[in-house]
Design an enzyme around this catalytic site. Structure first.
Site, PDB file in Angstrom:
ATOM      1  N   SER A 124       0.817  -1.227   0.000  1.00 38.51           N
ATOM      2  CA  SER A 124       0.000   0.000   0.000  1.00 38.51           C
ATOM      3  C   SER A 124       0.842   1.265   0.000  1.00 38.51           C
ATOM      4  CB  SER A 124      -0.940   0.054   1.220  1.00 38.51           C
ATOM      5  OG  SER A 124      -1.742  -1.069   1.262  1.00 38.51           O
ATOM      6  N   GLY A 180       1.555   2.947  -2.661  1.00 38.07           N
ATOM      7  CA  GLY A 180       1.238   3.807  -3.800  1.00 38.07           C
ATOM      8  C   GLY A 180       2.214   3.614  -4.951  1.00 38.07           C
ATOM      9  N   ILE A 222       7.705 -14.540  -1.224  1.00 36.25           N
ATOM     10  CA  ILE A 222       8.061 -15.739  -1.994  1.00 36.25           C
ATOM     11  C   ILE A 222       7.400 -15.696  -3.373  1.00 36.25           C
ATOM     12  CG2 ILE A 222       7.741 -18.251  -2.127  1.00 36.25           C
ATOM     13  CD1 ILE A 222       8.093 -18.317   0.908  1.00 36.25           C
ATOM     14  N   CYS A 253     -24.960   0.561 -11.503  1.00 37.57           N
ATOM     15  CA  CYS A 253     -25.114  -0.895 -11.544  1.00 37.57           C
ATOM     16  C   CYS A 253     -26.089  -1.365 -10.457  1.00 37.57           C
ATOM     17  CB  CYS A 253     -23.740  -1.564 -11.438  1.00 37.57           C
ATOM     18  SG  CYS A 253     -23.761  -3.220 -12.139  1.00 37.57           S
ATOM     19  N   MET A 262     -28.648   1.101  -9.765  1.00 35.82           N
ATOM     20  CA  MET A 262     -29.802   1.199 -10.658  1.00 35.82           C
ATOM     21  C   MET A 262     -30.851   0.151 -10.268  1.00 35.82           C
ATOM     22  SD  MET A 262     -30.411   0.269 -14.629  1.00 35.82           S
ATOM     23  CE  MET A 262     -31.288  -1.228 -14.265  1.00 35.82           C
ATOM     24  N   GLU A 276     -31.504 -11.928  -7.261  1.00 35.69           N
ATOM     25  CA  GLU A 276     -30.209 -12.148  -6.600  1.00 35.69           C
ATOM     26  C   GLU A 276     -30.399 -12.250  -5.089  1.00 35.69           C
ATOM     27  OE1 GLU A 276     -27.239  -9.059  -7.354  1.00 35.69           O
ATOM     28  OE2 GLU A 276     -25.771 -10.046  -6.078  1.00 35.69           O
ATOM     29  N   HIS A 291     -21.011   0.872 -15.484  1.00 34.45           N
ATOM     30  CA  HIS A 291     -20.148   1.537 -14.502  1.00 34.45           C
ATOM     31  C   HIS A 291     -19.429   2.730 -15.128  1.00 34.45           C
ATOM     32  CE1 HIS A 291     -20.282  -1.514 -11.260  1.00 34.45           C
ATOM     33  NE2 HIS A 291     -20.496  -2.362 -12.264  1.00 34.45           N
ATOM     34  N   GLU A 313     -17.928   4.978 -13.741  1.00 36.77           N
ATOM     35  CA  GLU A 313     -16.730   5.366 -12.968  1.00 36.77           C
ATOM     36  C   GLU A 313     -15.435   4.830 -13.573  1.00 36.77           C
ATOM     37  OE1 GLU A 313     -19.041   3.214 -11.956  1.00 36.77           O
ATOM     38  OE2 GLU A 313     -18.246   1.644 -10.648  1.00 36.77           O
TER      39      GLU A 313
HETATM   40  N1  GLN Z   1     -25.039  -7.751  -8.192  1.00 34.86           N
HETATM   41  C1  GLN Z   1     -25.597  -7.085  -9.322  1.00 34.86           C
HETATM   42  C2  GLN Z   1     -25.525  -7.926 -10.586  1.00 34.86           C
HETATM   43  O1  GLN Z   1     -24.783  -8.863 -10.660  1.00 34.86           O
HETATM   44  C3  GLN Z   1     -24.903  -5.750  -9.545  1.00 34.86           C
HETATM   45  C4  GLN Z   1     -23.485  -5.877  -9.956  1.00 34.86           C
HETATM   46  C5  GLN Z   1     -22.686  -4.623  -9.783  1.00 34.86           C
HETATM   47  O2  GLN Z   1     -23.124  -3.692  -9.125  1.00 34.86           O
HETATM   48  N2  GLN Z   1     -21.505  -4.594 -10.333  1.00 34.86           N
HETATM   49  O3  GLN Z   1     -26.202  -7.632 -11.537  1.00 34.86           O
END
Ligand code: GLN
Length: 537
Positions: free
Chosen positions: A13, A15, A148, A381, A384, A405, A507, A509
């Site tokens: 860690s 950096g 190792i 993701c 949503m 899920e 995503h 981001e």
């Molecule tokens: N768990 C949800 C899916 O598999 C969202 C996945 C996520 O947020 N990357 O669709």
């Protein structure tokens, strides 16, 4: 072609990834073409199956590779385009070597770490060099000297440097110089020992980058120089940054690291022009505006779990000349104490991606709070899917609506497994992954923010909006503003009677940079500012 190897010593860690990325920024701004790659000594084939507690965020590339989060730094700090070639794990190396062995590639030979494993590692550097046509390849070795697991990688880069010639390859060792409070001083011994360890295996670093909390004075630099066998100018102070990781390139430039690297590698280039980075830092240190937004997650307190999300929020701030304070809200605390107590006063609420049931109800409460109070909401993701479940339960009154899920027997499975996932049993690399096209609806907020109607965004999920419910949702003001080009998969949703409520199955981001803030994050911060200060930016 020139090669830079970045290793780490003393502790993890440190950096290293940031150091490699920041050096990449400087070299790019000197007009060089740079490619970065990361070698990870663990035995997983990729980090996709690891918990964020083990590994932090899994960073997804256009080609669907699930990679180390350092690749996120590489993409944010440079214009290098990354693919699965840019992240190699021991797992991949051994998989390849063992497959080769079964196919008879090594017939007659004993298969060994040297040369078979090390050759595979060296191959990957050559492959990237060939494919990228870069002037400089920066290869970061994960882990810490002395591990190792890391040995085959170190042996491979030692051999590689020998093969390409010492004018063409250098080693940079990133170490830690701890401040010992009781003595009131910085200590160099761990650095000395870590370099000694490297030299034992035949690698003599050219540059030592010293992570430290306090400035490295001349005496300490001389001491490190003498014991570690590098010139004083090659002892680089990499002090903790005051405000932001984006100060790193400027800090290394002040230490003349890029200059030294170019001299060692016999690269003649002009000094880098960093004016645009200075402007980014100005906006980070002294922004015209300020706002606070909340991120509601379950790995709160674990800095690395939502790395790209936090970075993208900061970029959204840069894009609006707005300093953003990120409030990390534990979804389970919302379940315990209520949304108002945990979210009151925030300019915006963001629910990032995630897996597993813990914290889900808290996230649903956060989406409800944002919807009802007209607070800007950005869902990514899982974020949503959460917004969808909330709307189903509280607006459409579909009792016990859920994602399969989390509740396989939900009477209203508004989020369900993707068709393509039904037959999937293996867990590694089998989600819907990577860049996929998405068509935005004309006149939607998403279309307005992007300023275009066909976009490509990165995905990592198994579940999706259940189309059986589309009409019901639409009638109640839930807008499907982005879908796959064939219209079948819901990619972006937004709410009609709300100033900014938008969420994506992908995503965003993973595509934001400090100098190119992602439109969804830029819009989110602008909306958050407007919500709190009642005026547009
Ligand atoms: N768990 C949800 C899916 O598999 C969202 C996945 C996520 O947020 N990357 O669709």
């Amino acid at each position: 072609m020139k090669f830079i190897f970045v290793t780490g010593g003393v502790v993890s860690s440190l950096g290293k990834g940031l150091t490699a990325a920041a050096l990449g920024t400087l070299l790019e701004n000197r007009g060089l073409k740079v490619a970065l790659q990361k070698f990870d000594p663990y035995l997983n084939v990729d980090p996709g199956t690891m918990s964020p507690y083990q590994h932090g965020e899994v960073y997804v590339l256009d080609d669907g590779a699930e990679t180390d989060l350092d690749l996120g730094h590489y993409e944010r700090f440079t214009s290098t385009k990354l693919t699965r070639m840019n992240n190699l794990t021991s797992g991949q190396v051994y998989q390849k070597v063992l497959n080769n062995e079964r196919e008879g590639v090594y017939l007659g030979n004993t298969v060994q770490v040297i040369p078979h494993v090390t050759d595979e590692i060296k191959n990957r550097i050559h492959q990237l060099a060939e494919k990228s046509k870069a002037d400089v390849i920066i290869t970061e070795i994960g882990g810490t000297t002395g591990d190792i697991e890391g040995l085959p990688f170190l042996e491979a880069i030692r051999e590689f440097a020998l093969e390409v010639g010492y004018n063409n390859a250098i080693f940079i060792h990133v170490t830690y110089v701890p401040f010992i409070k009781a003595a009131g001083e910085l200590k160099t011994k761990p650095t000395q020992q870590s370099v000694a360890k490297l030299r034992e295996i035949g690698i003599a670093p050219h540059i030592i980058a010293c992570r430290c909390e306090k400035p490295l004075d001349k005496e300490l630099r001389q001491k490190i120089s003498m014991f570690c066998n590098v010139p004083v100018e090659a002892v680089i102070e990499a002090k903790d940054v005051d405000h932001s990781i984006y100060e790193m390139p400027l800090m290394l430039q002040r230490e003349r690291m890029d200059d030294l690297v170019c001299r060692l590698l016999h690269l003649t280039t002009p000094a880098p022009n960093m004016a645009h980075w200075q402007e980014i830092i100005r906006k980070l240190i002294a922004p015209q505006h300020r706002v606070r937004v909340g991120v509601v997650g379950k790995y709160i307190g674990l800095q690395d779990a939502y790395k790209s999300v936090y970075e993208s929020i900061i970029h959204g701030g840069i894009g609006n000349d707005c300093g953003v304070e990120i409030v990390q809200v534990d979804a389970e605390e919302i379940e315990k104490f209520g949304a108002d107590k945990m979210l009151h006063g925030l300019g915006g609420i963001l629910v990032p991606g995630g897996f597993g049931e813990r914290g889900i109800e808290g996230k649903i409460l956060a989406a409800k709070y944002a919807r009802e109070n007209k607070i800007p909401y950005l869902g990514l993701c899982l974020g949503m899917q959460i917004a969808t479940i909330e709307f189903a339960r509280n607006v459409l009154k579909l009792e016990k609506a859920h994602s399969t899920e989390f509740d396989e027997n939900s009477p209203h499975p508004v989020i369900a497994l993707l068709d393509a996932q039904r037959k999937v049993t293996k867990k590694g690399g089998t989600m819907r992954l990577g860049a996929q096209p998405c068509q935005l609806v004309v006149g939607s907020m998403a279309g307005q923010l992007y300023g275009s109607f066909v976009i490509h965004e990165r995905h990592r999920h198994r579940y999706e909006f259940n189309n059986a419910y589309r009409e019901k949702f639409e009638k109640a003001g839930f807008v499907f503003s982005g879908t796959s080009p064939d219209g079948k998969l819901v990619e972006v949703i937004e709410l009609k009677d709300h100033p900014f409520f938008i969420a994506s199955q992908f995503h965003p981001e993973f595509l934001s940079k400090p100098h190119q803030p992602h439109p969804l994050f830029k819009g989110f911060i602008a909306a958050a500012h407007q919500y709190i200060h009642h005026k547009p930016l």
